[in-house]
Design an enzyme around this catalytic site. Structure first.
Site, PDB file in Angstrom:
ATOM      1  N   GLY A   1     -17.953  -5.246  -2.467  1.00  0.00           N
ATOM      2  CA  GLY A   1     -17.226  -5.265  -3.725  1.00  0.00           C
ATOM      3  C   GLY A   1     -17.986  -4.650  -4.881  1.00  0.00           C
ATOM      4  O   GLY A   1     -17.743  -4.988  -6.040  1.00  0.00           O
TER       5      GLY A   1
ATOM      6  N   ARG B   1     -16.592  -7.207   1.866  1.00  0.00           N
ATOM      7  CA  ARG B   1     -17.845  -6.574   2.289  1.00  0.00           C
ATOM      8  C   ARG B   1     -18.875  -6.686   1.174  1.00  0.00           C
ATOM      9  O   ARG B   1     -19.729  -7.551   1.196  1.00  0.00           O
ATOM     10  CB  ARG B   1     -17.610  -5.108   2.692  1.00  0.00           C
ATOM     11  CG  ARG B   1     -18.797  -4.508   3.443  1.00  0.00           C
ATOM     12  CD  ARG B   1     -18.495  -3.093   3.910  1.00  0.00           C
ATOM     13  NE  ARG B   1     -18.356  -2.164   2.809  1.00  0.00           N
ATOM     14  CZ  ARG B   1     -19.376  -1.497   2.270  1.00  0.00           C
ATOM     15  NH1 ARG B   1     -20.601  -1.653   2.753  1.00  0.00           N
ATOM     16  NH2 ARG B   1     -19.185  -0.661   1.274  1.00  0.00           N
TER      17      ARG B   1
ATOM     18  N   HIS C   1       0.841  -1.198   0.000  1.00  0.00           N
ATOM     19  CA  HIS C   1       0.000   0.000   0.000  1.00  0.00           C
ATOM     20  C   HIS C   1       0.878   1.250   0.000  1.00  0.00           C
ATOM     21  O   HIS C   1       0.374   2.367   0.123  1.00  0.00           O
ATOM     22  CB  HIS C   1      -0.901   0.033   1.243  1.00  0.00           C
ATOM     23  CG  HIS C   1      -2.078  -0.896   1.161  1.00  0.00           C
ATOM     24  ND1 HIS C   1      -2.910  -0.952   0.071  1.00  0.00           N
ATOM     25  CD2 HIS C   1      -2.574  -1.798   2.051  1.00  0.00           C
ATOM     26  CE1 HIS C   1      -3.862  -1.841   0.280  1.00  0.00           C
ATOM     27  NE2 HIS C   1      -3.681  -2.366   1.472  1.00  0.00           N
TER      28      HIS C   1
ATOM     29  N   SER D   1     -15.519   2.246   1.909  1.00  0.00           N
ATOM     30  CA  SER D   1     -14.878   0.961   2.185  1.00  0.00           C
ATOM     31  C   SER D   1     -13.877   1.088   3.327  1.00  0.00           C
ATOM     32  O   SER D   1     -13.818   0.239   4.217  1.00  0.00           O
ATOM     33  CB  SER D   1     -14.179   0.457   0.921  1.00  0.00           C
ATOM     34  OG  SER D   1     -13.510  -0.760   1.162  1.00  0.00           O
TER      35      SER D   1
END
Length: 225
Positions: free
Chosen positions: A193, A191, A36, A66
């Protein structure tokens, strides 16, 4: 069976955490890692290695929603109730995020992908969802493993898309009941998507604020999310 995060380990969260020096020879070649990290924070060894980078970005509105859900799932009970949407939104707009300012993160990789398209593959989540076959083929060509006519005929593209689909991965037992070695529940990474779920959470004022920040940050770059 393993969670995707175990199969494609994070540089900063798994391999080099707590100043560890991993034995990369234990990984079969070609090696596949995830990160990340902002482009400016990538170690010199990565930048000079000649490795290829695949960068996936997402609409800031869905990314924020998200992120809010994900951080609340991981929030220790000892820290009290979940963080409010408004509190996290304010921090997100000010650039306070897990991996640095959201728009700067995307913009750096975007500019590098324009300068070095053979090195950096820039992909939007929404485009991938809309045209999965197209972008899987593009990805395969980018990493030097294009599908052969025989593989195309046998339906390998659709087979891979099925195996890697949100619906399939989210229902695997390891992702329903399992945990990472660091303790996080695997189901926290799945969750909905979907594209456009932000409409169920953000006010018109929030959307306008995000749009204005994006226009200012990406002005003149040719990038639109």
């Amino acid at each position: 069976m393993n969670n995707p995060h175990e199969l494609v380990p994070f540089l900063e969260l798994k391999l080099y955490v707590d100043k560890q020096v991993p034995d990369l020879t234990s990984f079969s070649s070609p090696r596949l890692f995830s990160t990340h990290l902002p482009f400016v924070s990538l170690p010199k060894s990565v930048l000079e290695s000649g490795c290829k980078l695949v960068y996936l970005c997402r609409d800031p509105r869905d990314s924020f929603v998200s992120l809010w859900h994900f951080t609340n799932k991981l929030r220790p009970q000892s820290h009290g109730t979940s963080s409010s949407l408004e509190e996290v939104f304010d921090k997100f707009c000010r650039g306070v995020s897990l991996c640095g300012p959201f728009w700067d993160h995307i913009l750096h990789y975007w500019k590098e992908s324009l300068s070095n398209p053979e090195r950096i593959f820039f992909l939007k989540y929404e485009d991938m969802k809309e045209h999965p076959q197209l972008h899987l083929r593009r990805l395969a060509e980018f990493i030097g493993c294009p599908f052969s006519p025989e593989e195309e005929t046998k339906g390998l593209v659709d087979d891979i898309l099925g195996l890697c689909s949100f619906d399939n991965l989210s229902k695997l037992k390891v992702n329903v009941d399992g945990k990472l070695s660091s303790g996080e529940e695997n189901k926290a990474f799945f969750r909905r998507g979907e594209v456009g779920d932000w409409k169920n959470y953000l006010t018109a004022e929030m959307v306008d604020q995000l749009d204005k920040i994006g226009e200012e940050k990406f002005h003149g770059s040719g990038l639109k999310l």
